[in-house]
Design an enzyme around this catalytic site. Structure first.
Site, PDB file in Angstrom:
ATOM      1  N   GLU A  50      37.854  40.346  30.460  1.00 56.74           N
ATOM      2  CA  GLU A  50      39.313  40.341  30.358  1.00 56.74           C
ATOM      3  C   GLU A  50      39.696  40.229  28.899  1.00 56.74           C
ATOM      4  O   GLU A  50      39.066  39.487  28.133  1.00 56.74           O
ATOM      5  CB  GLU A  50      39.938  39.191  31.147  1.00 56.74           C
ATOM      6  CG  GLU A  50      41.446  39.125  30.942  1.00 56.74           C
ATOM      7  CD  GLU A  50      42.206  38.440  32.056  1.00 56.74           C
ATOM      8  OE1 GLU A  50      43.415  38.709  32.191  1.00 56.74           O
ATOM      9  OE2 GLU A  50      41.601  37.651  32.789  1.00 56.74           O
ATOM     10  N   ASN A 376      44.663  41.470  41.550  1.00 51.51           N
ATOM     11  CA  ASN A 376      43.782  40.499  40.916  1.00 51.51           C
ATOM     12  C   ASN A 376      43.793  39.180  41.675  1.00 51.51           C
ATOM     13  O   ASN A 376      43.000  38.975  42.586  1.00 51.51           O
ATOM     14  CB  ASN A 376      44.200  40.280  39.458  1.00 51.51           C
ATOM     15  CG  ASN A 376      43.503  39.096  38.826  1.00 51.51           C
ATOM     16  OD1 ASN A 376      42.288  38.990  38.898  1.00 51.51           O
ATOM     17  ND2 ASN A 376      44.250  38.187  38.240  1.00 51.51           N
ATOM     18  N   GLU A 377      44.710  38.309  41.353  1.00 52.26           N
ATOM     19  CA  GLU A 377      44.752  36.974  41.934  1.00 52.26           C
ATOM     20  C   GLU A 377      45.995  36.831  42.790  1.00 52.26           C
ATOM     21  O   GLU A 377      46.627  35.793  42.820  1.00 52.26           O
ATOM     22  CB  GLU A 377      44.761  35.929  40.805  1.00 52.26           C
ATOM     23  CG  GLU A 377      43.727  34.858  40.945  1.00 52.26           C
ATOM     24  CD  GLU A 377      43.671  33.955  39.719  1.00 52.26           C
ATOM     25  OE1 GLU A 377      44.722  33.559  39.189  1.00 52.26           O
ATOM     26  OE2 GLU A 377      42.551  33.661  39.272  1.00 52.26           O
TER      27      GLU A 377
END
Length: 655
Positions: A50, A376-377
């Site tokens: 990231e 993603n989350e």
């Protein structure tokens, strides 16, 4: 009274003797070779990248110039100017990077016009190594050739190397020279003087070390890329993380903007730009010079399966609580098409629309993409209703692509409990679990996957790290991760991928810690956590093997954690043991079930150990904690080892 003291003395001696015996008692493990377990996926241990902590621009991406195209919102951020410098956007060379500067004669023979770039907390130069300077330039309002002078400076403003460049055309043209500094400098700068009496326009000012990884011009920093490759990762997840979502939809990571000519990739505001006020970096932008094509190349170079993650139409839910901040489900068409187009970009023939783009960039052969992450989350129903149309579209067109969904931002709780059944209902292939937890959690969770449902999706432990107080990458955090990972390995039938996070951090510009590799402008250091990941990845084996004590898995009793695998390629068994206690343990590993003619020999053995759990590797002392070769004793079918106090060790038993 003497007899009393004598009796007490005898009791103390007996107590000490029993205590010593207790510390040296034998722990009997059984490795049952008849029960070859589940296959271990080639993707089992990998890397998650990231762009946080200046990991891309200023880090892995080897470009030394910040804001090289003058297209930051503040056009001259990163640059000092002097004399007559004009920022312009008319008649641009690149439509997505329209800004350029014009240097003109200052109007006095003893005045100077020029620009100077500060780099990413300085520029790292190495003595006698070549640096490639390039610029798109043209003369302005004159057919006469113009000259510029390029200097590389040290921190004290002394010139390390200087060279003149002639700009000889009235149309945009790329110019390139090589510069070799006479000394090493960690905090250098680039300066450009106008060295003639006219005017010259400059665009996309770039400075790269010639010695990039694999020698590519738009390449990667050699030491950092090599450190990643040396882990031998099976999977490489990119480009994030929260940057996939963006602080808002305008700043989400858009893969299509990261391909094509590097000069025409637009600047994007990094999601970590201002997330933490106490670690605020207003100059943190993405040049997209390190884009999806480069990520695919890196995956291929490392021998890792590429795992791109794309936006599902939700901006970061932490930062955007209102529904109007996200893409309505009915308007997701372009986002879904982006996912389908990415698969074609990676795998399509050179005659397909997006396969042709890949081929024109220099890679006619497909990248053989097998996995894709959507979101993603993310969490809640708002994620599920957006993920579902992605799953349907990808399944319909690319049924062999494995889809990865999310279990939310934590390892348990309401969000987690809601999402897992939904991921099963949608029949995603893997579920991405994240956990940044304290040491106690890691030790207690070594059995986490022992009783997971084997009928649903597999697990991708996509982001995890042990967070000790102060979040240092000390040996304590690495040891407890090693203990936890024995549980990942033992359950490789359900856990198909795991990646530590975050990966990289600049010592002068980090937002989050701990991180696996730290670096400055010249050097890097591998943390103890790095070496744990490397030991697992390089010794993952091909099949799980049952390793038990008293017929149960070894997951914390008496501070011991252990797992075993068989490697059919090396024809050996590999045993990993973490002792988190303060006493050494004598362990006998009885290898049972071998064929009568089988003979065993001891292979390589390694140990990761520190006398102080708080010890770290630093740029000044990078080898405080590194794997060391150790010894063991093999008698017949019994391996005798000493698991030292607070250590992680690995033993190969060769057939």
């Amino acid at each position: 009274m003497k007899n009393t003291y004598k009796a007490l003395g005898m009791a103390c001696l007996l107590s000490l003797s029993m205590s010593g015996y207790s510390q040296q008692q034998a722990y009997d493990f059984v490795l049952d070779t008849k029960k070859v377990g589940a296959p271990i996926q080639s993707t089992m241990y990998g890397l998650f990248f990231e762009d946080i902590n200046f990991a891309a621009d200023g880090g892995l991406y080897a470009e030394l110039v910040k804001n090289r195209s003058f297209d930051f919102p503040q056009n001259l951020m990163g640059w000092n100017t002097f004399g007559k410098v004009e920022v312009r956007k008319d008649n641009p060379l690149f439509d997505q990077n329209p800004t350029y500067v014009v240097l003109s004669d200052p109007g006095h023979p003893h005045k100077r016009t020029g620009i100077e770039n500060e780099g990413f907390r300085g520029m790292g130069f190495k003595q006698n190594e070549a640096y490639r300077f390039s610029v798109w330039a043209k003369t302005v309002n004159s057919n006469e050739p113009q000259k510029i002078r390029i200097d590389l400076l040290d921190e004290k403003n002394d010139i390390l190397v200087t060279q003149q460049l002639v700009i000889n055309a009235g149309d945009w043209k790329k110019y390139e020279i090589s510069l070799t500094p006479k000394a090493t400098e960690a905090k250098g700068r680039l300066r450009i003087f106008l060295d003639s009496k006219g005017s010259v326009a400059l665009e996309h000012v770039s400075l790269f070390p010639v010695n990039t990884w694999k020698g590519r011009e738009n390449g990667l920093r050699a030491d950092l890329a090599q450190a990643l490759s040396d882990i031998k990762p099976g999977v490489f997840r990119f480009p994030g993380g929260c940057i996939v979502e963006g602080t808002d939809l305008d700043t989400r990571y858009d893969w299509k903007k990261t391909i094509g000519a590097v000069e025409n990739r637009p600047v994007n505001e990094n999601r970590w730009h201002y997330t933490f006020p106490h670690r605020f970096f207003p100059d943190y932008y993405q040049s997209y010079g390190l884009g999806f094509y480069e990520y695919f190349l890196l995956s291929e170079d490392m021998g890792a399966e590429p795992l791109p993650v794309l936006s599902c139409g939700l901006a970061c839910q932490y930062q955007n609580e209102k529904e109007e901040c996200h893409v309505p489900v009915k308007d997701l068409g372009s986002y879904i098409q982006d996912a389908l187009d990415l698969i074609e970009f990676a795998n399509g023939s050179p005659t397909s629309t997006w396969g042709k783009v890949r081929a024109e960039m220099g890679h006619p052969a497909p990248f053989n993409l097998k996995y894709i992450g959507i979101g993603n989350e993310q969490w809640g129903d708002e994620y599920v209703v957006r993920l579902e149309p992605f799953v349907k579209a990808i399944r319909a067109k690319y049924p062999d692509i494995k889809i990865i969904g999310s279990s939310g931002p934590s390892a348990d709780g309401d969000k987690f409990e809601y999402l897992w059944p939904e991921m099963k209902r949608l029949k995603v292939d893997l579920v991405d679990e994240h956990y940044y937890k304290d040491p106690k959690w890691f030790l207690n969770s070594a059995k986490r996957y022992d009783n997971y449902d084997r009928k649903g999706p597999a697990v991708f432990a996509g982001e995890y790290a042990c967070h000790v107080p102060n979040r240092d990458n000390n040996f304590e955090s690495a040891l407890y991760e090693a203990a936890f990972m024995t549980g990942l390995e033992r359950n490789a039938d359900i856990v198909h991928m795991c990646t530590y996070a975050p990966l990289l951090a600049h010592v002068d510009a980090w937002q989050w810690k701990p991180d696996m590799i730290w670096f400055d402008n010249l050097s890097s250091v591998k943390t103890p956590n790095y070496y744990v990941q490397q030991l697992y990845a390089q010794n993952k084996g091909t099949n799980v093997m049952p390793l038990t004590r008293n017929n149960t898995s070894i997951s914390g009793e008496d501070d011991l954690y252990a797992s075993a695998v068989y490697d059919k390629d090396e024809n050996c068994y590999i045993v990993k043991v973490a002792n988190t206690g303060t006493d050494s343990k004598d362990i006998k590993i009885n290898v049972e079930g071998l064929k009568k003619q089988a003979t065993l020999s001891l292979g390589e053995c390694f140990e990761l150990k520190a006398n102080d759990l708080k010890i770290v590797n630093s740029l000044q002392t990078p080898t405080n904690i590194i794997p060391q070769k150790t010894t063991a004793k093999l008698e017949g079918n019994t391996l005798q080892i000493i698991a030292k106090a607070q250590s992680f060790s690995l033993y190969k038993i060769q057939l």
